[in-house]
Design an enzyme around this catalytic site. Structure first.
Site, PDB file in Angstrom:
ATOM      1  N   ASN A  86      60.588  62.528  75.187  1.00 35.72           N
ATOM      2  CA  ASN A  86      61.628  62.165  74.525  1.00 35.72           C
ATOM      3  C   ASN A  86      61.696  63.078  72.983  1.00 35.72           C
ATOM      4  OD1 ASN A  86      63.370  60.879  72.448  1.00 35.72           O
ATOM      5  ND2 ASN A  86      62.302  58.893  72.087  1.00 35.72           N
ATOM      6  N   TRP A  87      62.459  63.645  72.887  1.00 38.13           N
ATOM      7  CA  TRP A  87      62.438  64.728  71.895  1.00 38.13           C
ATOM      8  C   TRP A  87      62.842  64.296  70.337  1.00 38.13           C
ATOM      9  CZ3 TRP A  87      65.102  69.652  74.449  1.00 38.13           C
ATOM     10  CH2 TRP A  87      63.910  70.174  75.556  1.00 38.13           C
ATOM     11  N   LYS A  88      63.513  63.099  70.422  1.00 36.65           N
ATOM     12  CA  LYS A  88      64.013  62.632  69.076  1.00 36.65           C
ATOM     13  C   LYS A  88      64.921  63.517  68.539  1.00 36.65           C
ATOM     14  CE  LYS A  88      59.804  59.883  69.351  1.00 36.65           C
ATOM     15  NZ  LYS A  88      59.115  58.911  68.643  1.00 36.65           N
ATOM     16  N   HIS A 148      64.890  51.657  72.128  1.00 36.53           N
ATOM     17  CA  HIS A 148      63.707  52.222  71.352  1.00 36.53           C
ATOM     18  C   HIS A 148      63.582  51.591  70.189  1.00 36.53           C
ATOM     19  CE1 HIS A 148      61.131  55.407  69.487  1.00 36.53           C
ATOM     20  NE2 HIS A 148      60.946  55.905  71.153  1.00 36.53           N
ATOM     21  N   GLU A 205      62.643  52.725  67.128  1.00 36.47           N
ATOM     22  CA  GLU A 205      63.463  53.617  65.983  1.00 36.47           C
ATOM     23  C   GLU A 205      64.692  53.121  65.869  1.00 36.47           C
ATOM     24  OE1 GLU A 205      62.103  57.678  67.078  1.00 36.47           O
ATOM     25  OE2 GLU A 205      60.135  57.006  66.788  1.00 36.47           O
ATOM     26  N   GLU A 259      56.181  50.241  74.649  1.00 28.10           N
ATOM     27  CA  GLU A 259      55.859  51.282  73.473  1.00 28.10           C
ATOM     28  C   GLU A 259      55.386  50.437  72.155  1.00 28.10           C
ATOM     29  OE1 GLU A 259      57.699  55.611  74.025  1.00 28.10           O
ATOM     30  OE2 GLU A 259      59.096  54.217  73.016  1.00 28.10           O
ATOM     31  N   GLY A 268      53.764  57.712  67.336  1.00 24.96           N
ATOM     32  CA  GLY A 268      53.782  58.901  66.305  1.00 24.96           C
ATOM     33  C   GLY A 268      52.322  58.973  65.544  1.00 24.96           C
ATOM     34  N   SER A 275      51.817  57.900  71.470  1.00 24.46           N
ATOM     35  CA  SER A 275      50.944  59.033  71.426  1.00 24.46           C
ATOM     36  C   SER A 275      50.038  59.300  72.474  1.00 24.46           C
ATOM     37  CB  SER A 275      49.995  58.412  70.468  1.00 24.46           C
ATOM     38  OG  SER A 275      50.517  58.225  69.054  1.00 24.46           O
ATOM     39  N   GLY A 333      56.603  61.480  73.258  1.00 26.39           N
ATOM     40  CA  GLY A 333      57.450  61.783  72.344  1.00 26.39           C
ATOM     41  C   GLY A 333      56.757  63.294  71.843  1.00 26.39           C
ATOM     42  N   GLY A 334      56.181  63.179  70.764  1.00 28.30           N
ATOM     43  CA  GLY A 334      55.608  64.396  70.065  1.00 28.30           C
ATOM     44  C   GLY A 334      54.939  65.476  71.044  1.00 28.30           C
TER      45      GLY A 334
END
Ligand code: PGA
Length: 259
Positions: free
Chosen positions: A10-12, A98, A100, A173, A179, A218, A239-240
């Site tokens: 997930n590149w956000k 999600h 966010e 999640e 993150g 993470s 993600g990251g």
């Protein structure tokens, strides 16, 4: 149980077109090398880019595409929104719920039910995200919170026979792990995934036993193996660590080595 293992990035809100192209080229080559001798691989690799990059990626990638979002309305006067039918021209999956989106865009359970139904209407496979925040974790009522999140969105959709046996993927999640560099431990993940597997089996007739349950928060190449080894973990939402093609490829290799 789920037959596939999912490794989804997930590149956000990250990456510009030149970086997207470079990533696709490199990942295509790595996946080709990895799976060249293994036609029977059950690893599903996907990336969720910003929506603006879906058209470019759909013609440049050998892996699956995941939309990060769809509108809760079908079409019409909703400036700035992108509908499920538009996204479905390029993408196979879509993230729904999600944390966010829940936190920064006030997405309520009612909105998520509408998004899930629209995803099904346009043949997108939803990846429904859920998970407790730090306060719930510390108070110890996280299983109750998780049950509520699933009951308020998944139950209403699947109680309708219109959605009999639809494909669904869910992703645990924990908000405190997203993150933060602080992933949940394999034991913590296992507890929730086993609990959720039982909840699904015991409560929803119309749902497949094989609904994949992914973990996200993470994840990286150091912890991927121990997380993927847990019984009811059917993949990772990353993600990251998905932003760097070498790091992401390493995680795919780990999954490939295990299954
Ligand atoms: P992270 O994000 O891997 O950077 O924690 C996961 C996610 O939000 O899906």
């Amino acid at each position: 149980m789920s037959e596939n293992i999912y490794v989804i990035g997930n590149w956000k809100m990250n990456k510009h077109l030149n970086e997207v192209t470079d990533f696709c080229d490199k990942l295509n080559i790595s996946l080709h090398d990895m799976f060249a001798l293994d036609n029977s691989s059950n690893i599903e690799v996907g990336i969720a880019p910003a929506a603006i990059h879906l058209p470019q990626m759909s013609s440049a990638s050998t892996f699956s595409l995941v939309a990060q979002n769809i509108a809760a309305e079908e079409n019409g006067a909703y400036t700035g929104e992108i509908s499920a039918s538009m996204v479905a021209e390029y993408s196979r999956y879509v993230l729904v719920g999600h944390s966010e989106r829940r936190m920064y865009f006030d997405e309520t359970n009612e909105i998520l039910v509408k998004k899930l139904m629209l995803a099904y209407k346009y043949n997108l496979i939803p990846i429904f995200c859920f998970g407790e925040n730090l306060e719930n974790r510390e108070k110890g009522d996280y299983l109750y919170i998780i049950k509520q999140q699933l009951e308020k969105v998944i139950w209403p959709v699947f109680s309708s026979s219109d959605f009999l046996n639809q494909n669904l993927i869910i992703a645990y999640e924990p908000v405190w792990a997203i993150g933060t560099g602080k992933n949940a431990s394999p034991e913590q993940i296992s507890e929730v995934h086993d609990y959720v597997r039982d909840l699904l089996i015991n409560n929803i007739e119309n749902i497949k036993d094989s609904v994949p349950i992914l973990y996200g928060g993470s994840c990286n190449s150091q912890n991927a193996k121990s997380i993927l080894e847990q019984k009811n973990v059917n993949g990772l939402l990353i993600g990251g660590a998905s932003l760097d093609v070498n790091h992401f490829t390493k995680i795919v290799q780990i999954a490939h080595g295990l299954y």
